[in-house]
Design a protein around this motif. Structure first.
Motif, short mmCIF file in Angstrom:
data_model
loop_
_atom_site.label_atom_id
_atom_site.label_comp_id
_atom_site.label_asym_id
_atom_site.label_seq_id
_atom_site.Cartn_x
_atom_site.Cartn_y
_atom_site.Cartn_z
N GLU A 40 0.92 -1.22 -0.22
CA GLU A 40 -0.05 0.07 0.17
C GLU A 40 0.79 1.38 0.07
OE1 GLU A 40 -2.33 -0.65 3.47
OE2 GLU A 40 -3.82 -1.90 2.54
N VAL A 41 2.08 1.31 0.82
CA VAL A 41 2.67 2.34 0.88
C VAL A 41 3.71 2.51 -0.37
CG1 VAL A 41 4.75 3.41 2.24
CG2 VAL A 41 2.75 2.30 3.28
N PHE A 42 4.28 1.39 -0.76
CA PHE A 42 5.23 1.56 -1.97
C PHE A 42 4.32 1.82 -3.10
CE2 PHE A 42 9.13 -1.33 -2.82
CZ PHE A 42 9.78 -0.41 -3.02
N SER A 43 3.22 1.33 -3.32
CA SER A 43 2.73 1.57 -4.50
C SER A 43 1.59 2.80 -4.77
CB SER A 43 1.68 0.18 -5.05
OG SER A 43 0.55 0.34 -3.99
N ASP A 44 1.64 3.60 -3.61
CA ASP A 44 1.17 4.87 -3.63
C ASP A 44 2.01 5.96 -4.00
OD1 ASP A 44 -0.67 6.95 -3.18
OD2 ASP A 44 -1.13 6.50 -1.17
N ALA B 170 3.77 13.08 -9.74
CA ALA B 170 2.38 13.63 -10.30
C ALA B 170 1.90 12.52 -11.30
CB ALA B 170 2.47 14.99 -10.84
N LEU B 171 0.97 11.73 -11.05
CA LEU B 171 0.64 10.80 -12.05
C LEU B 171 -0.25 11.31 -13.18
CD1 LEU B 171 -0.85 7.91 -9.85
CD2 LEU B 171 0.95 7.60 -11.29
N ALA B 172 -0.09 10.84 -14.15
CA ALA B 172 -0.75 11.46 -15.42
C ALA B 172 -2.49 11.27 -15.31
CB ALA B 172 -0.11 10.89 -16.96
N GLU B 173 -2.70 10.25 -14.81
CA GLU B 173 -4.07 9.60 -14.74
C GLU B 173 -4.36 9.22 -13.08
OE1 GLU B 173 -5.40 6.82 -17.29
OE2 GLU B 173 -4.74 7.86 -18.94
N PRO B 174 -5.27 10.01 -12.42
CA PRO B 174 -5.43 9.65 -11.16
C PRO B 174 -5.89 8.06 -10.97
CG PRO B 174 -7.16 11.04 -11.74
CD PRO B 174 -6.36 10.74 -12.76
N GLY B 175 -5.47 7.54 -9.58
CA GLY B 175 -6.09 6.36 -9.31
C GLY B 175 -4.82 5.27 -9.16
N PRO B 176 -4.98 4.09 -8.81
CA PRO B 176 -4.09 3.10 -8.51
C PRO B 176 -3.11 2.92 -9.71
CG PRO B 176 -6.19 1.78 -8.79
CD PRO B 176 -6.38 3.42 -8.85
N LEU B 177 -1.81 2.39 -9.43
CA LEU B 177 -1.05 2.04 -10.62
C LEU B 177 -1.37 0.86 -11.29
CD1 LEU B 177 2.77 2.38 -9.04
CD2 LEU B 177 1.56 3.83 -10.49
N LYS B 178 -0.98 1.11 -12.48
CA LYS B 178 -1.42 0.07 -13.68
C LYS B 178 -0.64 -0.08 -14.93
CE LYS B 178 -4.93 2.65 -16.22
NZ LYS B 178 -4.82 3.92 -15.55
N VAL B 179 -0.47 -0.98 -15.49
CA VAL B 179 0.51 -1.06 -16.60
C VAL B 179 0.29 0.16 -17.74
CG1 VAL B 179 1.46 -2.25 -18.90
CG2 VAL B 179 1.14 -3.59 -16.68
N GLY B 180 1.00 0.86 -17.77
CA GLY B 180 0.78 2.21 -18.74
C GLY B 180 0.52 3.40 -18.00
N SER B 181 0.59 3.31 -16.58
CA SER B 181 0.60 4.85 -15.81
C SER B 181 1.77 5.33 -16.02
CB SER B 181 0.37 4.05 -14.33
OG SER B 181 -0.97 3.68 -14.11
N ARG B 182 1.69 6.73 -15.92
CA ARG B 182 2.97 7.50 -16.23
C ARG B 182 2.76 8.37 -14.94
NH1 ARG B 182 5.12 8.38 -21.28
NH2 ARG B 182 5.14 10.39 -20.97
N ALA B 183 4.12 8.67 -14.59
CA ALA B 183 4.16 9.57 -13.40
C ALA B 183 5.50 10.60 -13.56
CB ALA B 183 4.60 8.74 -12.20
N LYS B 184 5.29 11.81 -13.46
CA LYS B 184 6.37 12.76 -13.42
C LYS B 184 6.90 13.00 -12.23
CE LYS B 184 6.31 16.54 -15.91
NZ LYS B 184 5.93 17.97 -16.32
N ILE B 185 8.32 12.47 -11.78
CA ILE B 185 9.01 12.56 -10.66
C ILE B 185 10.08 13.43 -10.69
CG2 ILE B 185 10.24 11.23 -8.95
CD1 ILE B 185 8.71 8.93 -9.68
N LYS B 186 10.04 14.41 -9.48
CA LYS B 186 11.33 15.32 -9.42
C LYS B 186 12.04 14.73 -8.06
CE LYS B 186 8.56 19.32 -11.40
NZ LYS B 186 8.15 20.74 -10.98
N GLN B 187 13.22 15.04 -8.19
CA GLN B 187 14.13 14.62 -6.90
C GLN B 187 15.24 15.43 -7.00
OE1 GLN B 187 14.53 10.45 -8.74
NE2 GLN B 187 14.67 10.10 -6.55
#
Length: 139
Positions: A18-22, A37-54
């Motif tokens: 739950e923690v890792f996949s959120d 920031a996920l491109a589409e809200p909701g749980p991760l699935k194949v095809g989900s895209r996330a923009k990550i700043k580090q």
């Protein structure tokens, strides 16, 4: 080039998953992540895209390429000359759960990138593991 970390967490695999996949909440427990920031809200699935700043790294877009609910997800980020694959696994053990993260860098520029960012990548994976442990063990 492969970088890897693993940590044993005194929590069940469902909680750790739950923690890792959120991923949008990673900035709450991973000091190595400024925003997700996920491109589409909701749980991760194949095809989900996330923009990550580090900190100290370029903003990257990651796309989930593999996912088995409750067990693992893999995502890929591409930039000129390098493809980075990140893996996140959760495995039940008699002592709780082992969470494992990997970063694989491939492509013609991967040796240079590994030389420039290898220590930072190793440090970030260790910090993320500690943050995941702390958050997952908290009720």
């Amino acid at each position: 080039m492969r970088f890897e970390s693993a940590i044993t967490i005194a929590a069940g695999p469902q909680r750790v998953w739950e923690v890792f996949s959120d991923v949008e909440r990673w900035p709450e427990w991973a000091e190595t992540v400024t925003s997700v920031a996920l491109a589409e809200p909701g749980p991760l699935k194949v095809g989900s895209r996330a923009k990550i700043k580090q900190p100290k790294l370029r903003t990257a877009v990651w796309e989930v390429t593999e996912l088995v609910e409750g067990e693992y997800f893999v995502w890929v980020s591409r930039s000129p000359g390098v493809r980075v694959t990140g893996g996140h696994w959760v495995e039940a053990t008699p002592d709780g759960t082992v969470a494992r993260s990997t970063i694989d860098q491939e492509g013609p520029l991967s040796p240079l990138i590994a030389r420039l960012t290898g220590k930072l990548t190793t440090r970030y994976l260790a910090l993320e593991a500690q943050g995941l442990k702390a958050r997952s063990e908290r009720a």
